[in-house]
Design an enzyme around this catalytic site. Sequence first.
Site, short mmCIF file in Angstrom:
data_model
loop_
_atom_site.label_atom_id
_atom_site.label_comp_id
_atom_site.label_asym_id
_atom_site.label_seq_id
_atom_site.Cartn_x
_atom_site.Cartn_y
_atom_site.Cartn_z
N GLY A 87 -0.51 2.57 3.56
CA GLY A 87 -0.37 2.59 5.01
C GLY A 87 0.73 3.53 5.42
N GLY A 90 3.94 3.24 3.25
CA GLY A 90 3.84 3.73 1.88
C GLY A 90 2.74 3.00 1.15
CE LYS A 91 0.34 6.65 -3.14
NZ LYS A 91 0.15 7.40 -4.40
CB VAL A 92 0.49 -2.20 -0.72
CG1 VAL A 92 0.72 -3.68 -1.01
CG2 VAL A 92 0.98 -1.85 0.67
CG ASP A 211 0.05 -2.96 15.41
OD1 ASP A 211 -0.82 -2.55 16.21
OD2 ASP A 211 0.22 -2.48 14.28
#
Length: 412
Positions: A87, A90-92, A211
């Site tokens: 996202g 960054g990366k998960v 959100d």
Amino acid sequence: MFLIFKRSRYITKAGDSEAIKTKAASNIISLTGRIFSRNGQFPASSGGHEACPTGEILPLPKLRIFSFSELKAATRNFRSDTLLGEGGFGKVYKGWLSDKAMIMDGSGPEIAVKRLNAESLQGLQEWQSEINFLGGFCHANLVKLLGYCWEDKELLLIYEFMQKGSLDSHLFGNGSSLLPLPWELRLKILIGAARGLAYLHASDKKVIYRDFKTSNILLDGSYNAKISDFGLAKIGPTASKSHVTTRVYGTEGYAAPEYVATGHLYVKSDVYGFGVVMLEMLTGLRVLDPNRPDGQQNLIEWVTPYLSDRRKLKNIMDSHLGGKYPSRYSLEIAQLALVCLENEPKDRPSMQEVAETLERIDSVNHRHGEALVDSEYPTASQDQKILQYRSPLHPRQNVNIAYPLPLPTTFS
């Protein structure tokens, strides 16, 4: 000035870049009134009046401070086959804890690890916002933040692992082997998400989530809904005010019209987003889709005339349900969605009222024996492998388009 929207994620305006880089380079950062030192400890706040003019600062969370080496080991050195998604932050990655004390504490051996992308403009702010808000809450319908890591340039967040991934992946996953969600599970998910928002709104600070959307609703092994991603959360207005005024960030289609137009953010701005998600649950369609025919690209504008009539409603219900839903109660939910989408915030119900209405519908639904569950839908254990690498935090998105919109005025 311009307002930047992303279909699946928000992005910060370009002017923020230098400020964020400057903060990231400092030994001590303060973004929302709370001070974090580079060694990972939490010194006493200096007040933070410039960053938080009202002086409303959430209590310091009791989170575990992970070392970067621990997280490297947990994710197998961030190996590609542990990647869950990516996202704006960054990366998960999926990780496995070896710490018996942590597992015995009820957190489970599986974790999800968000790792800041060094090029991310929003990452530092989101990292601290997650700690400030999610780290200070404990509720069955909020994703549990287990801890964080800050070493050199590495910023990471550690969460409980959500076995069933995001609601977004179930409703809209392209090429997915997942079966459509049956009616009973859709209602269960809506109730859980409503309880989560109601809890935030009823908290001392009246937290506005800002959100709310399907990709931020995560599901555990039993399809219990939990709200995640507090990067845009905002402390609500004081008793003497009806709203807070702020820069407009969010996801196009889900943001309330009064917020987009004026920058005035109400607690009931979240109710609007919930109404949008209810429509997506009923129809199985995204709120915005340029690939649909003219007149149908905006889901709200298209289906609103159908929401008050049971016969018309059948024409827009998700075909994946195969007609297996109680028409009486689907109409009640459609009408509830309609009132959540009222243009004026004061005309919308509170999230507590929304949750209670959904619970009543679910209770009556069961009492009258109208519960419709597809017996072929896999149980939690049966489809666990299917979802093993679904993102629990940022599901992969095929569409990633930014939309510049004129900002009517300057917000603080």
